[in-house]
Design a protein around this motif. Sequence first.
Motif, short mmCIF file in Angstrom:
data_model
loop_
_atom_site.label_atom_id
_atom_site.label_comp_id
_atom_site.label_asym_id
_atom_site.label_seq_id
_atom_site.Cartn_x
_atom_site.Cartn_y
_atom_site.Cartn_z
N TRP A 169 48.97 36.57 39.05
CA TRP A 169 48.35 35.21 39.80
C TRP A 169 48.78 35.40 41.39
O TRP A 169 48.20 35.08 42.41
CB TRP A 169 48.74 34.00 39.32
N LYS A 170 49.98 35.93 41.54
CA LYS A 170 50.48 36.18 42.66
C LYS A 170 49.65 37.23 43.69
O LYS A 170 49.41 36.90 44.92
CB LYS A 170 51.81 36.61 42.93
N LEU A 171 49.22 38.20 42.95
CA LEU A 171 48.45 39.19 43.63
C LEU A 171 46.99 38.59 43.90
O LEU A 171 46.48 39.00 44.96
CB LEU A 171 48.15 40.43 42.76
N VAL A 172 46.47 37.73 42.93
CA VAL A 172 45.22 37.01 43.16
C VAL A 172 45.54 36.17 44.48
O VAL A 172 44.48 36.12 45.36
CB VAL A 172 44.99 36.33 42.03
N LYS A 173 46.35 35.31 44.28
CA LYS A 173 46.65 34.42 45.67
C LYS A 173 46.92 34.96 46.81
O LYS A 173 46.12 34.36 47.82
CB LYS A 173 47.87 33.42 45.23
N ASN A 174 47.22 36.23 46.96
CA ASN A 174 47.74 36.87 48.28
C ASN A 174 46.26 37.74 48.55
O ASN A 174 46.51 38.54 49.62
CB ASN A 174 48.88 37.79 48.19
N ASN A 175 45.43 37.57 47.89
CA ASN A 175 44.21 38.36 48.10
C ASN A 175 44.25 39.90 47.93
O ASN A 175 43.73 40.63 48.78
CB ASN A 175 43.44 37.99 49.60
N LEU A 176 45.23 40.37 47.08
CA LEU A 176 45.56 41.84 46.98
C LEU A 176 44.60 42.19 45.93
O LEU A 176 44.28 43.32 45.69
CB LEU A 176 46.98 42.01 46.60
N VAL A 177 44.16 41.50 44.87
CA VAL A 177 43.29 41.70 43.78
C VAL A 177 42.10 40.77 43.72
O VAL A 177 42.54 39.50 44.16
CB VAL A 177 44.00 41.77 42.46
N ASP A 178 40.95 40.84 43.15
CA ASP A 178 39.99 39.99 42.98
C ASP A 178 39.82 39.53 41.43
O ASP A 178 39.56 38.28 41.43
CB ASP A 178 38.68 40.52 43.27
N TYR A 179 40.29 40.32 40.60
CA TYR A 179 40.00 40.07 39.10
C TYR A 179 41.14 40.35 38.52
O TYR A 179 41.88 41.32 39.06
CB TYR A 179 38.93 40.38 38.64
N ILE A 180 41.49 39.69 37.32
CA ILE A 180 42.59 40.38 36.34
C ILE A 180 42.04 40.26 34.97
O ILE A 180 41.10 39.67 34.75
CB ILE A 180 43.86 39.35 36.39
N GLY A 181 42.37 41.58 34.49
CA GLY A 181 42.07 41.85 33.20
C GLY A 181 43.25 41.76 32.06
O GLY A 181 44.33 42.38 32.69
N ARG A 216 41.97 34.15 34.12
CA ARG A 216 41.08 35.28 34.20
C ARG A 216 39.76 34.53 34.65
O ARG A 216 39.00 35.06 35.59
CB ARG A 216 40.81 35.91 32.77
N ILE A 217 39.34 33.42 33.98
CA ILE A 217 38.27 32.56 34.60
C ILE A 217 38.29 32.07 35.82
O ILE A 217 37.20 32.18 36.52
CB ILE A 217 38.09 31.50 33.29
N MET A 218 39.46 31.69 36.27
CA MET A 218 39.57 31.29 37.63
C MET A 218 39.10 32.58 38.70
O MET A 218 38.51 32.24 39.67
CB MET A 218 41.06 30.74 38.11
N CYS A 219 39.67 33.83 38.28
CA CYS A 219 39.18 34.75 39.37
C CYS A 219 37.71 35.00 39.21
O CYS A 219 37.13 35.24 40.17
CB CYS A 219 39.85 35.97 38.38
N LEU A 220 36.97 34.79 37.99
CA LEU A 220 35.62 34.99 37.96
C LEU A 220 34.92 34.08 38.79
O LEU A 220 33.92 34.25 39.67
CB LEU A 220 35.05 35.14 36.70
N LEU A 221 35.47 32.85 38.89
CA LEU A 221 34.83 31.59 39.42
C LEU A 221 34.83 31.73 41.12
O LEU A 221 33.90 31.36 41.58
CB LEU A 221 35.13 30.16 38.96
N ARG A 222 36.10 32.23 41.22
CA ARG A 222 36.11 32.43 42.91
C ARG A 222 35.71 33.50 43.43
O ARG A 222 35.51 33.64 44.84
CB ARG A 222 37.63 32.28 43.22
N ARG A 223 34.88 34.47 42.72
CA ARG A 223 34.41 35.82 43.31
C ARG A 223 32.74 35.67 42.87
O ARG A 223 32.53 34.88 42.39
CB ARG A 223 35.01 37.07 42.73
N LYS A 224 32.38 37.04 43.60
CA LYS A 224 31.04 36.99 43.11
C LYS A 224 30.70 38.35 42.55
O LYS A 224 31.67 38.69 41.70
CB LYS A 224 30.26 36.76 44.10
#
Length: 481
Positions: A376-388, A450-458
């Motif tokens: 989640w740290k990687l996501v919040k810092n915009n280093l990754v877009d999605y996590i699996g 995982r779902i939060m990543c999908l919702l915040r991206r396209k």
Amino acid sequence: MKVHLVFAPSLLYSPYEVLGENMWPPMGILYLSSYLRSKMENVEIKITDGCKIGYKNTIEEIKKFNPDIVGISFYTTLAHGASKLAKEVKRTFPSSIVVMGGPHASALPHDTLNTSGADIVVVGEGEETFYRIVKSISEGKNLTELAKLPGICINIDGKIYQNAPDKFITPLDSIPFPAWDLINVGDYKGWYLSKQRPEATMFFSRGCPYNCTFCSNHVWKSSTPIVRLRSPENIVNEMEYLKNNFSVKEVFDNSDELNCNLEHALKICREIKRRDLGITWKTQLRVTPFTEEFAKELAGSGCWYVHLGIESGNQKTLNGINKHIDLKDVELTCKLLKKYEIKVMALFMLFNVWEENGNLAYEDMEITANTLNFAWKLVKNNLVDYIGWSITTPYPGSRLYDIALRHNLLNPAFRDNWESWQKEGLFIMNLPGISKIKRNRIKLKGEFLRIMCLLRRKYFKLKDLPFLIKRAFHIFKYAAK
């Protein structure tokens, strides 16, 4: 000579369910088909994707074709469907020869023979071995004579004979493109994140130079050379073939990792850019080796999305599972990918298991939670877009499977009950001190991330929503199990 190649059906789920196998065609039997017909003119080949059309329809297709040889390819999670299918084929067509193959069959050939009643199991890479089997049968040779062929496991009068596989086919360019013409390419939607449709999957290479504890692809470790690379020209020729013949606009390289050989990966990017086919593409990467030059070439060649294998947010774990990456390099690689606007899905495993000096070692609740926090740290810092992520699973053929057997970790409810392994987020291993309530808490947290990543991206389309909704229902259905 009539040869029917089948990707085994699932017994647990109905057709068009949430199995990832339905995203792409069964590439193994597409390669078998193209190789076989390049070697033999008088062979009629039919392909059936049983995982897509279901068990009953698969049986009906086999009956209509009335083949001399039935080849059944399958993964571990489809082993029961494969065995049931083999038994029914032998009962319905006693004169037909049934050949089993794929990762699970290569890892457990004796078990596959005994449970399926098949005539032959192919161990290792299938193209040359299967061709030799078909050729021998077409020449009238019996099973006893076939027992001398390399790469097969066979039961003769109650005694099992297993021969070492041949050396792998080299160069890879000598293997024809998959027999795309034997399927309807449009039946497969591809990965749910895409820029262009239709999409096709490809393999730029075979094998991996690394030896992670969890890796279950026994096929590519069964002979040498361990890693084989297709030439950049051959790869882009297939892209052009897919574009011209099937209107494909995007491809996903599903090889283990593109950058196991960085110099070769750069050449691939440059050849794709030089040919300028207008095809966008996706691939799978390791954290290292990685350079800014590589990130720039990826983006310049139309690569817009990657899977990045990280596995854990804990360095001790990465060392234990033999991943050969450092967490300090994860952020550096992600920063370079994001600098060139490449979308990143970071892949993780929860509750990793390994051995230290013969003693069991594993990630407890705190360590596993740290992986999700790191993700989640990687996501919040915009280093990754999605996590699996996935629950660490000891598939046959992996060193992890042997560890699980040595330490009696396999849940008795799932041992050899391969079909049940399809269920999402399943705990195949019982780890000391980790209760059902605790592990489900981790799973639920992982799903929300995982779902939060999908919702915040396209990049997923409206037509993908039914699949995503069905998958979400499937996930939460098993969240409490």
